[in-house]
Design an enzyme around this catalytic site. Structure first.
Site, PDB file in Angstrom:
ATOM      1  N   TYR A 154      42.445  -8.911 -41.609  1.00  0.00           N
ATOM      2  CA  TYR A 154      42.873  -8.515 -40.271  1.00  0.00           C
ATOM      3  C   TYR A 154      44.211  -9.157 -39.889  1.00  0.00           C
ATOM      4  CZ  TYR A 154      38.668  -6.083 -38.641  1.00  0.00           C
ATOM      5  OH  TYR A 154      37.655  -5.174 -38.444  1.00  0.00           O
ATOM      6  N   LYS A 205      32.767 -10.664 -52.098  1.00  0.00           N
ATOM      7  CA  LYS A 205      32.960  -9.847 -53.303  1.00  0.00           C
ATOM      8  C   LYS A 205      33.609 -10.748 -54.347  1.00  0.00           C
ATOM      9  CE  LYS A 205      32.797  -5.815 -54.235  1.00  0.00           C
ATOM     10  NZ  LYS A 205      31.809  -5.122 -55.127  1.00  0.00           N
ATOM     11  N   ASP A 238      28.447  -5.212 -51.152  1.00  0.00           N
ATOM     12  CA  ASP A 238      27.884  -3.862 -51.297  1.00  0.00           C
ATOM     13  C   ASP A 238      26.359  -3.924 -51.342  1.00  0.00           C
ATOM     14  OD1 ASP A 238      28.181  -5.197 -53.713  1.00  0.00           O
ATOM     15  OD2 ASP A 238      28.742  -3.421 -54.872  1.00  0.00           O
ATOM     16  N   ASP A 262      32.643  -6.962 -40.046  1.00  0.00           N
ATOM     17  CA  ASP A 262      32.831  -5.776 -39.212  1.00  0.00           C
ATOM     18  C   ASP A 262      31.968  -4.624 -39.732  1.00  0.00           C
ATOM     19  OD1 ASP A 262      34.061  -4.126 -37.228  1.00  0.00           O
ATOM     20  OD2 ASP A 262      35.313  -3.278 -38.815  1.00  0.00           O
ATOM     21  N   ASP A 266      27.991  -3.108 -38.263  1.00  0.00           N
ATOM     22  CA  ASP A 266      27.738  -1.710 -37.903  1.00  0.00           C
ATOM     23  C   ASP A 266      26.524  -1.163 -38.659  1.00  0.00           C
ATOM     24  OD1 ASP A 266      30.064  -1.675 -36.271  1.00  0.00           O
ATOM     25  OD2 ASP A 266      30.437   0.418 -36.796  1.00  0.00           O
TER      26      ASP A 266
END
Ligand code: IPM
Ligand code: MG
Length: 380
Positions: A154, A205, A238, A262, A266
């Site tokens: 970001y 990751k 993932d 983020d 969701d």
């Protein structure tokens, strides 16, 4: 009257100054209801809050020709906490890019250094049918994201869109984390886990990204040196997205970077069928006075398509107010009381459009807040 001593009979406390930034889209509608609920705690429970609305974003641009008026910024910097609605609206294209940035949420998060973003997700029994997940996989789910909020892709530089020698363009962002940025959010997550079920899942990751490898190393070091009593597991991002859908109850505290936090929060929004249900708190390190700067906001956006219609779900904003009671007002029993009232209102059938099943009666934004206040009164 609960068993906890009434704080009015002990030390009188200074009034906490809460700056309210309704912002854009549905922000003003849902924030107004959160303020109404907090007013209930001021008048009925003696929680010492003073709420002060300030112009911000597109509304400030329309009124004053700047997205971040100086008076708003001064108020933000001296506030005990911010209660934020939403940012971004369809009609922002006419605002110059530099002005849009000035008012932007990301600028505010960074300037306040509120690096620890709590996003609690608790399966509401009454909403099991509203969830796309199977009831047996989400029943009892009670997890909290600790999303790193002020670094990573970001904010990393270089960033931009450049034109290459052959005339075609290339978009660039930089995903970067320092050891210090990882260590402080890891510490926050471990400390939080000690107050819950003592389990942390660190998500990265590391199989692909160097910054992910460093993330995993630093979290492991902090754990070994300071929090060996907490259970730590590492998970690839993932896989975490998958596990949130098939086994949400396995999670307690999930610590992760800005971008994965983020996305994954969701995903977890589906547990209650709507992002409109989810609150958040962004906290800084404690200052010299021991207090953290704090920014409370529902995690849904400005939803311009339904703005101004009085149909948005105010529960994300109201549950953000509960986080404010817990983290800024130091009133965990009052936060519990509010969370229980939301659960009671839902159990009694209160639904806004986003969480209603076909054929169920739908409440307005205001009526949903009335249902919560009604449940507070009934339990008082
Ligand atoms: C969130 C939002 C923000 C983010 C947007 C509005 C910039 O999606 O708080 O989750 O990406 O952090
Ligand atoms: Mg988001």
């Amino acid at each position: 009257m609960s068993g906890t001593p009434d704080r009015r009979t002990t030390e009188p406390r200074d009034t906490l100054n809460i700056v309210v930034l309704p912002g854009d889209g549905i922000g003003p509608e849902v924030t107004a209801e959160a303020v109404r609920v907090l007013d209930w705690f001021v008048t009925r429970r003696g929680v010492p809050l003073a709420m002060e609305p300030r112009l911000f974003g597109a509304a400030a641009w329309a009124a004053e020709g700047t997205t971040m008026p100086e008076a708003t910024w001064d108020a933000i910097l001296s506030a005990d906490a911010l209660l934020f609605g939403a940012t971004g609206s369809l009609d922002q294209q006419h605002i110059p890019p530099e002005e849009r940035r000035k008012g932007a949420l990301l600028t505010m998060r960074r300037a306040l250094d509120v690096f620890a973003n709590l996003r609690p997700v608790k399966a509401q029994p009454a909403l099991a049918e509203a969830s796309p997940f199977k009831a047996r996989t989400i029943a009892g789910a009670d997890l909290v994201f600790v999303r790193e909020l002020t670094a990573g892709v970001y904010f990393g530089t270089p960033r931009g869109i450049e034109t290459m020698a052959d005339g075609t363009r290339r978009g660039v962002n930089t995903h970067a984390y320092t050891e210090a940025e990882i260590a402080r959010v890891a510490r926050f997550a471990f400390e939080l886990a000690r107050t819950r079920r003592n389990h942390v899942t660190s998500v990265d990751k590391a199989n692909v990204m160097e910054a992910g490898r460093l993330w995993r190393d630093v979290v492991t070091e902090v754990h070994r040196a300071e929090f060996a009593d907490v259970t730590l597991e590492h998970m690839l991002a993932d896989n975490c997205a998958l596990q949130l859908g098939r086994a949400a109850t396995r999670f307690d505290v999930i610590v992760t970077d800005n971008l994965f936090g983020d996305l994954l929060s969701d995903c977890a929004g589906a547990i209650n069928g709507s992002l409109g249900m989810l609150p958040s708190a962004a906290l800084s390190a404690p200052g010299p006075d021991g207090r953290r700067r704090a920014l409370y906001e529902p995690i849904h956006g400005s939803a311009p398509d339904i703005a101004g219609k009085g149909i948005a779900n105010p529960l994300g904003a109201i549950l953000s107010a509960a986080l404010l009671l817990r983290w800024t007002a130091g009133a965990p029993a009052e936060a519990d009381r509010l969370e229980a009232a939301v659960e009671a209102a839902l159990a009694a059938g209160a639904r806004t459009a986003d969480i209603a099943l076909p054929g169920e009666a739908v409440l307005s934004t205001r009526a949903m807040a009335d249902a919560v206040i009604g449940a507070l009164e009934a339990a008082a």
